[in-house]
Design an enzyme around this catalytic site. Structure first.
Site: not given
Ligand code: CAA
Length: 258
Positions: A66, A109, A112, A132
């Site tokens: 998400a 998400g 999910e 999460e």
């Molecule tokens: N939401 C918003 N933006 C996100 C995102 C997310 N879930 N995941 C990645 N992005 C964005 C980053 O912020 C980044 O944007 P900027 O260039 O503007 O900084 C861009 O996408 C590229 O991401 P990274 O630079 O982080 O890429 P990476 O290759 O270094 O890492 C990754 C990849 C390991 C997937 C890392 O992006 C990450 O950990 N993302 C978040 C994963 C996460 O925590 N997901 C759970 C979200 S909460 C949820 O889903 C709640 C639910 O129950 C539904």
């Protein structure tokens, strides 16, 4: 066709190919994506010419979760009043078959949504996780329930409590994905699988989907009764007559969807 900003929708014969398309955010699922998916899934479900849908992302990410930036400032009252994520039930209400073709990250998400699909076809690059807890929250789109049903309590609990990602091979061993294919073959394999499903009798496809889902949602005895009634019901369809006649006559079935 509707003008979408965050997804791409393409009809290839009887197969709808739906691609998540927010590359700048690794396909993070914000409210706009959900709104567009609801529209696209409803259009698919009501189009008699479309018989299977494939949901996919990019090589790097199916979806990285998400949209954290959208959720960051929200309070409890905002989330509760807007029933945040409630719209996903409109996607899971889709009656016709659809599956997820996953390459790269399917996190939070993203994992999910893949689990909402009828099944997951994974590239060998796919990585699944529910991270999460690292954000101080939990899954909110059904992940704690679907993951536990799919892989059992031990692995689901470990994944939710540690945020550990699992690769495609481990996901297949655990029963989370139906099949793993080389990344370069993912789209081809997905289209082949979708075409196979699209070639089946449409009513039987819906009925098979409903009864396998019943096994997820109900107890065994109730599920078996549900299966039996639907099975009996299909004997009122033209396609049952056609399918069995085609078998006896050693020819392919010619389906009407009735
Ligand atoms: N939401 C918003 N933006 C996100 C995102 C997310 N879930 N995941 C990645 N992005 C964005 C980053 O912020 C980044 O944007 P900027 O260039 O503007 O900084 C861009 O996408 C590229 O991401 P990274 O630079 O982080 O890429 P990476 O290759 O270094 O890492 C990754 C990849 C390991 C997937 C890392 O992006 C990450 O950990 N993302 C978040 C994963 C996460 O925590 N997901 C759970 C979200 S909460 C949820 O889903 C709640 C639910 O129950 C539904």
């Amino acid at each position: 066709m509707t003008d979408y900003q965050t997804i791409l929708v393409e009809q290839r014969g009887a197969v709808t190919l739906l691609t998540l398309n927010r590359p700048q955010a690794l396909n993070a699922l914000n409210s706009e994506v959900l709104k567009e998916l609801i529209t696209a899934f409803a259009a698919y479900d009501s189009d008699e010419g479309q018989r299977c849908l494939v949901l996919t992302g990019s090589e790097k990410a199916f979806a990285a979760g998400a949209d954290i930036k959208e959720m960051q400032a929200q309070g409890f009252a905002d989330m509760y009043a807007s029933n945040f994520f409630g719209g996903w039930e409109r996607v899971t209400d889709t009656r016709k078959p659809w599956f997820a073709a996953v390459a790269g990250y399917a996190l939070g998400g993203g994992c999910e949504v893949a689990m909402m699909a009828d099944f997951i076809l994974a590239a060998d690059t796919a990585r699944f996780g529910q991270p999460e807890i690292k954000l101080g929250v939990t899954p909110g789109m059904g992940g704690s329930q679907r993951l536990t049903h799919a892989v059992g309590k031990a692995k689901a609990m470990e994944m939710c409590l540690t945020g550990r990602m699992i690769g495609a091979e481990e996901a297949e061993r655990a029963g989370l994905v139906a099949r793993v294919v080389p990344a370069a073959e993912l789209l081809n394999e997905a289209m082949k699988t979708a075409e196979t499903i699209a070639g089946m009798a449409p009513l039987a496809a819906i009925a098979n989907k409903e009864m396998v889902n019943a096994a997820f949602e109900q107890g065994l005895a109730q599920g078996i009764r549900f299966e039996r009634r639907l099975f009996h019901g299909l004997f009122g369809s033209e396609d049952q007559k056609e399918g069995m006649a085609a078998f006896v006559e050693k020819r392919p079935g010619n389906w009407t969807g009735r």
